[in-house]
Design a protein around this motif. Structure first.
Motif, mmCIF file in Angstrom:
data_model
loop_
_atom_site.group_PDB
_atom_site.id
_atom_site.type_symbol
_atom_site.label_atom_id
_atom_site.label_comp_id
_atom_site.label_asym_id
_atom_site.label_seq_id
_atom_site.Cartn_x
_atom_site.Cartn_y
_atom_site.Cartn_z
ATOM 1 N N ILE A 37 0.833 -1.208 0.000
ATOM 2 C CA ILE A 37 0.000 0.000 0.000
ATOM 3 C C ILE A 37 0.872 1.265 0.000
ATOM 4 O O ILE A 37 0.541 2.252 -0.652
ATOM 5 C CB ILE A 37 -1.037 0.010 1.155
ATOM 6 C CG1 ILE A 37 -2.059 1.138 0.899
ATOM 7 C CG2 ILE A 37 -0.390 0.147 2.515
ATOM 8 C CD1 ILE A 37 -3.255 1.096 1.812
ATOM 9 N N GLU A 68 0.600 4.141 -2.812
ATOM 10 C CA GLU A 68 0.338 5.556 -2.503
ATOM 11 C C GLU A 68 1.419 6.461 -3.115
ATOM 12 O O GLU A 68 1.117 7.537 -3.633
ATOM 13 C CB GLU A 68 0.286 5.772 -0.989
ATOM 14 C CG GLU A 68 -0.806 5.000 -0.246
ATOM 15 C CD GLU A 68 -2.226 5.457 -0.564
ATOM 16 O OE1 GLU A 68 -2.374 6.500 -1.242
ATOM 17 O OE2 GLU A 68 -3.172 4.771 -0.171
ATOM 18 N N LEU A 70 -8.739 14.187 9.752
ATOM 19 C CA LEU A 70 -9.819 13.422 9.130
ATOM 20 C C LEU A 70 -11.173 14.110 9.270
ATOM 21 O O LEU A 70 -11.958 14.176 8.321
ATOM 22 C CB LEU A 70 -9.873 12.037 9.776
ATOM 23 C CG LEU A 70 -10.437 10.899 8.948
ATOM 24 C CD1 LEU A 70 -9.624 10.695 7.687
ATOM 25 C CD2 LEU A 70 -10.469 9.623 9.761
ATOM 26 N N GLY A 98 -11.238 14.089 0.219
ATOM 27 C CA GLY A 98 -10.640 12.830 0.653
ATOM 28 C C GLY A 98 -9.162 12.751 0.401
ATOM 29 O O GLY A 98 -8.553 11.714 0.584
ATOM 30 N N LEU A 135 -4.155 11.760 2.138
ATOM 31 C CA LEU A 135 -3.969 10.640 3.057
ATOM 32 C C LEU A 135 -2.810 9.725 2.662
ATOM 33 O O LEU A 135 -2.328 8.951 3.475
ATOM 34 C CB LEU A 135 -5.252 9.804 3.133
ATOM 35 C CG LEU A 135 -6.520 10.561 3.528
ATOM 36 C CD1 LEU A 135 -7.734 9.648 3.408
ATOM 37 C CD2 LEU A 135 -6.402 11.092 4.942
ATOM 38 N N GLY A 136 -2.379 9.833 1.415
ATOM 39 C CA GLY A 136 -1.374 8.907 0.903
ATOM 40 C C GLY A 136 -0.041 8.993 1.624
ATOM 41 O O GLY A 136 0.551 7.979 1.983
ATOM 42 N N HIS A 184 0.480 10.095 4.575
ATOM 43 C CA HIS A 184 0.267 9.600 5.936
ATOM 44 C C HIS A 184 0.393 8.073 5.968
ATOM 45 O O HIS A 184 1.062 7.510 6.850
ATOM 46 C CB HIS A 184 -1.124 10.039 6.402
ATOM 47 C CG HIS A 184 -1.452 9.652 7.803
ATOM 48 N ND1 HIS A 184 -0.844 10.234 8.891
ATOM 49 C CD2 HIS A 184 -2.313 8.729 8.290
ATOM 50 C CE1 HIS A 184 -1.321 9.692 9.990
ATOM 51 N NE2 HIS A 184 -2.211 8.779 9.653
ATOM 52 N N ILE A 185 -0.217 7.403 5.006
ATOM 53 C CA ILE A 185 -0.138 5.939 4.938
ATOM 54 C C ILE A 185 1.304 5.497 4.703
ATOM 55 O O ILE A 185 1.795 4.562 5.350
ATOM 56 C CB ILE A 185 -1.064 5.395 3.822
ATOM 57 C CG1 ILE A 185 -2.526 5.503 4.272
ATOM 58 C CG2 ILE A 185 -0.714 3.955 3.466
ATOM 59 C CD1 ILE A 185 -3.524 4.960 3.277
ATOM 60 N N ARG A 189 3.191 5.806 7.929
ATOM 61 C CA ARG A 189 2.774 4.857 8.959
ATOM 62 C C ARG A 189 3.207 3.426 8.628
ATOM 63 O O ARG A 189 3.470 2.636 9.528
ATOM 64 C CB ARG A 189 1.243 4.905 9.121
ATOM 65 C CG ARG A 189 0.708 6.172 9.761
ATOM 66 C CD ARG A 189 1.089 6.283 11.243
ATOM 67 N NE ARG A 189 0.614 5.165 12.033
ATOM 68 C CZ ARG A 189 -0.578 5.094 12.601
ATOM 69 N NH1 ARG A 189 -1.415 6.104 12.468
ATOM 70 N NH2 ARG A 189 -0.929 4.048 13.305
ATOM 71 N N CYS A 190 3.228 3.098 7.340
ATOM 72 C CA CYS A 190 3.506 1.706 6.955
ATOM 73 C C CYS A 190 4.995 1.413 6.778
ATOM 74 O O CYS A 190 5.400 0.256 6.802
ATOM 75 C CB CYS A 190 2.771 1.372 5.657
ATOM 76 S SG CYS A 190 0.980 1.240 5.872
#
Lengths: 126, 144
Positions: free
Chosen positions: B43, B47, B97, B106, B109-110, B112-113, B116-117
């Motif tokens: 993911i 992203e 959010l 929307g 967020l990419g 952020h992902i 986090r990942c």
């Protein structure tokens, strides 16, 4: 070849969207069209069933964020159910459980609609 | 795990994201990484690739994105390269959010992902080439 599709059911006035496949920046527009179409048809109680959803990226999550306020203003809601753990993890990573009812079964989500809940109970009203 | 490197080059269109995810999954699983770790890397790369296509190339589909996976004994590094508009990470703000939902948006967020990942996300820009490198440290036994 499309890697994502939506099929529709309804029960007790709730429109159920069954998501299949992989939801990414390429296929997010298909979900957007599906939700927009339901909304235009007057369906504002939307239950998204993710049992057959194999993957989601932020583009897919963004669709829910873009529509939920409009649907709630029309006294409806988007509730999410039956996500696979790997897909739920992405919702959780971004804090979606604060903003959306995410249930482990479709029955629980339908029950919340019957109770008239339109937002997660832990969200403060503004 | 011995050092190895694999490269995939795709046209700058979102229809190739699935191919990128398959590429990452195939090699990460072959390297013995656990399924949750593979999902996180997949993911994050999706992203990063999406951001390049949508923002660096502004949706233009006649450019290229290069994705290089490098496995070392202690880490997997995924570097994505493009020649579009550079991204300035200092301009990035963590997404709120509630606020995004209120504004019916929307996006945002990419990154952020990705953060986090992965353990490290590093951007460089040199002579018209942009590179974002995503690093995952493989502590312990990743095959467990």
């Amino acid at each position: 070849m499309s890697t994502f599709s939506v099929s529709y059911r309804s029960t007790n006035g709730v429109q159920i969207l069954d998501l299949h496949g992989e939801l990414d920046a390429h296929t997010a527009s298909d979900l957007e069209e599906a939700i927009q179409s339901c909304f235009e048809d007057g369906s504002v109680q939307l239950l998204v069933n993710g049992e057959e959803l194999q993957y989601i990226s932020s583009a897919g999550l963004g669709v829910f964020m873009a529509y939920v306020e409009e649907i709630r203003e029309a006294d409806g809601d988007i509730k999410i159910a039956s996500l696979q753990p790997k897909v739920y993890n992405v919702f959780d990573l971004l804090g979606f459980p604060v903003l959306f009812d995410i249930c482990d079964t479709e029955e629980k989500a339908l029950h919340l609609f019957e109770e008239g809940n339109t937002k997660p109970s832990n969200e403060e009203s503004s | 795990m011995p050092n190895s490197s694999h490269t995939l080059t795709i046209p700058s269109s979102t229809q190739h994201l699935r191919e990128v995810r398959r590429f990452v999954e195939e090699h990460a699983r072959a390297a013995g990484l656990s399924r949750p770790t593979v999902d996180e890397i997949k993911i994050a790369v999706d992203e990063a690739c999406t951001n390049i296509i949508k923002h660096a190339y502004a949706g233009s589909d006649d450019q290229e994105v290069e994705v290089e996976l490098t496995f070392s004994p202690d880490r997997l590094e995924v570097c994505l390269r493009d020649q579009g508009e550079p991204f300035d990470p200092s301009s990035y703000e963590e997404p709120d959010l509630v606020e995004l939902t209120r504004r019916r948006r929307g996006g945002g967020l990419g990154v952020h992902i990705m953060r986090r990942c992965m353990d490290k996300v590093h951007y460089t820009c040199d002579d018209g080439y942009n590179e974002v490198c995503l690093t995952k440290y493989l502590n312990g036994n990743p095959a467990s």
